[in-house]
Enzyme design. Structure first.
Site, short mmCIF file in Angstrom:
data_model
loop_
_atom_site.label_atom_id
_atom_site.label_comp_id
_atom_site.label_asym_id
_atom_site.label_seq_id
_atom_site.Cartn_x
_atom_site.Cartn_y
_atom_site.Cartn_z
N HIS A 119 -11.28 43.49 5.84
CA HIS A 119 -11.02 44.91 5.60
C HIS A 119 -12.17 45.69 6.21
CE1 HIS A 119 -8.48 43.94 1.74
NE2 HIS A 119 -8.01 43.38 2.84
N HIS B 248 0.85 45.66 -3.91
CA HIS B 248 1.88 44.82 -3.28
C HIS B 248 3.00 44.50 -4.26
CE1 HIS B 248 -1.44 43.07 -0.43
NE2 HIS B 248 -1.49 44.37 -0.53
N ASP C 185 -0.56 44.76 8.10
CA ASP C 185 -0.14 44.57 6.71
C ASP C 185 0.97 45.58 6.40
OD1 ASP C 185 -0.01 44.96 3.80
OD2 ASP C 185 -1.80 43.68 3.69
N GLU D 181 -7.90 44.53 9.52
CA GLU D 181 -6.64 44.74 8.79
C GLU D 181 -6.33 46.22 8.70
OE1 GLU D 181 -6.31 42.46 5.21
OE2 GLU D 181 -4.47 43.48 4.57
N HIS E 11 0.62 40.51 7.56
CA HIS E 11 0.63 40.35 6.11
C HIS E 11 1.95 40.94 5.63
CE1 HIS E 11 -4.00 39.99 5.30
NE2 HIS E 11 -3.47 38.89 5.79
N GLU F 190 1.45 38.05 0.72
CA GLU F 190 0.41 38.39 -0.26
C GLU F 190 1.08 39.07 -1.44
OE1 GLU F 190 -1.92 40.93 2.46
OE2 GLU F 190 -3.50 39.43 2.23
N ARG G 191 -14.53 37.67 -4.82
CA ARG G 191 -15.44 38.63 -5.45
C ARG G 191 -16.90 38.21 -5.33
NH1 ARG G 191 -12.70 42.95 -6.11
NH2 ARG G 191 -10.50 42.47 -6.31
N HIS H 109 0.35 47.99 3.56
CA HIS H 109 -0.70 48.96 3.87
C HIS H 109 -0.22 50.02 4.86
CE1 HIS H 109 -4.01 45.79 2.75
NE2 HIS H 109 -3.20 46.07 1.76
N ASP I 88 -1.81 50.92 -2.18
CA ASP I 88 -2.09 49.50 -1.97
C ASP I 88 -1.78 48.64 -3.19
OD1 ASP I 88 -2.83 47.07 -0.99
OD2 ASP I 88 -4.97 47.51 -0.85
N TYR J 264 -13.50 40.31 -0.53
CA TYR J 264 -13.34 41.75 -0.77
C TYR J 264 -14.66 42.47 -0.95
CZ TYR J 264 -8.34 41.03 -1.59
OH TYR J 264 -7.01 40.72 -1.45
N HIS K 279 -9.40 34.89 5.21
CA HIS K 279 -9.65 36.26 4.75
C HIS K 279 -11.10 36.37 4.26
CE1 HIS K 279 -9.07 40.16 2.96
NE2 HIS K 279 -7.76 40.15 3.16
ZN ZN Z 1 -3.38 45.14 0.02
FE FE Z 2 -3.29 42.33 3.46
FE FE Z 3 -6.46 42.00 3.00
#
Ligand code: ZN
Ligand code: FE
Ligand code: FE
Length: 277
Positions: A107, A226, A176, A142, A211, A256, A37, A179, A224, A70, A67
């Site tokens: 992303h 998981h 993913d 992704e 993923h 994940e 974050r 996703h 989205d 975000y 990764h």
């Molecule tokens: Zn996700």
């Molecule tokens: Fe992912």
């Molecule tokens: Fe991701």
């Protein structure tokens, strides 16, 4: 060989992650290049990296899948956020070279009312601004669930971004499972068709990492969220078929799923038991 692992905390450095991976029988892992974050990145510690590289060679780890945070949104409508996003990726890629030849996943971003075309342009602009000929890291786009205004909600959008990038050889895709399922691709009943579509639109060889997640929601829900392996709408059988696809053999598989370390260890064990060389 099944290369499988999960997200680990990078706060104690690479060697700590390597040892933690070993403990849960993982032979790859993912980590956030900085607070997911926040914005600041930890200094790379040269002796830590050297120790890690030795450990990863001894344990025959596969490629790592770092990764991006975000907060990165290459196609934000706000120029300041786009600037931050570009600086972050450029800096991350520089730092990634201390552990060369791994993957950096991000992303593509959310276009927030600007429209998908503008989003695609802005994402490609960022990539054109940061990718260098010398880098050994491959940057992965992704596949996204299509929540809100996420770009990358289908294979065509990913392809459209890639088409606008000059150094396409530095790009790959992170597939993913949650996703793509949420995005409307039926990997439970029509995995062959989905991968054939992917191959036609992008080229199956562009998939560099998986993923592996179950999904709390039904096909095409664009949510989205998981789920643990076998506890969602995709189910364990379909996910086992994914890791056993010949096209995916040798790729790093990253869990994940909502788990603590013991849960990851169990999922890794379960998936190894259901993997055939
Ligand atoms: Zn996700
Ligand atoms: Fe992912
Ligand atoms: Fe991701």
């Amino acid at each position: 060989m099944l290369y499988i692992g999960c997200h680990l905390s990078a706060s104690k450095g690479y060697t700590a992650m390597g040892k933690q991976a070993e403990k849960i029988d993982a032979n790859t892992f993912a980590f956030f290049t900085r607070n997911p974050r926040g914005s600041s990145a930890k200094e790379i510690n040269i002796s830590d990296v050297a120790e890690y590289l030795e450990l990863s060679e001894k344990l025959a780890f596969g490629k790592l899948v770092a990764h991006a945070p975000y907060t990165m949104n290459p196609c934000s409508a706000d120029e300041k956020i786009r600037y931050f996003s570009r600086q972050t990726m450029a800096d991350d890629l520089k730092r990634m070279e201390s552990t060369p030849h791994n993957y950096y996943n991000f992303h593509p971003g959310s276009h927030v009312k600007q429209g998908v075309e503008t989003g695609i342009e802005l994402i490609a602009n960022q990539l054109n601004g940061v990718l260098t000929e010398e880098q050994s890291t491959i940057v992965l786009l992704e596949t996204m669930a299509g929540k809100g205004s996420e770009v990358g909600r289908n294979f065509e959008e990913i392809r459209a971004i890639m088409d606008r990038v000059e150094r396409r050889e530095k790009l790959g895709v992170c597939f993913d499972t949650c996703h793509v399922w949420d995005g409307g691709y039926d990997i439970v009943n029509r995995l062959d068709d989905v991968l054939e579509q992917f191959d036609k639109i992008i080229g199956i060889e562009k998939i560099k990492a998986i993923h592996l997640n179950d999904s709390m929601n039904p096909l095409g829900s664009h949510k989205d969220r998981h789920a643990r392996i076998g506890e969602g709408h995709i189910g364990a059988d379909a996910l086992i078929r994914v890791i056993n696809r010949p096209e995916f053999k040798g790729l790093p598989v990253i869990l994940e799923t909502p788990n603590e370390m013991d849960g990851y260890a169990r999922e890794i064990k379960f998936l190894r038991e259901n993997y055939s060389e």
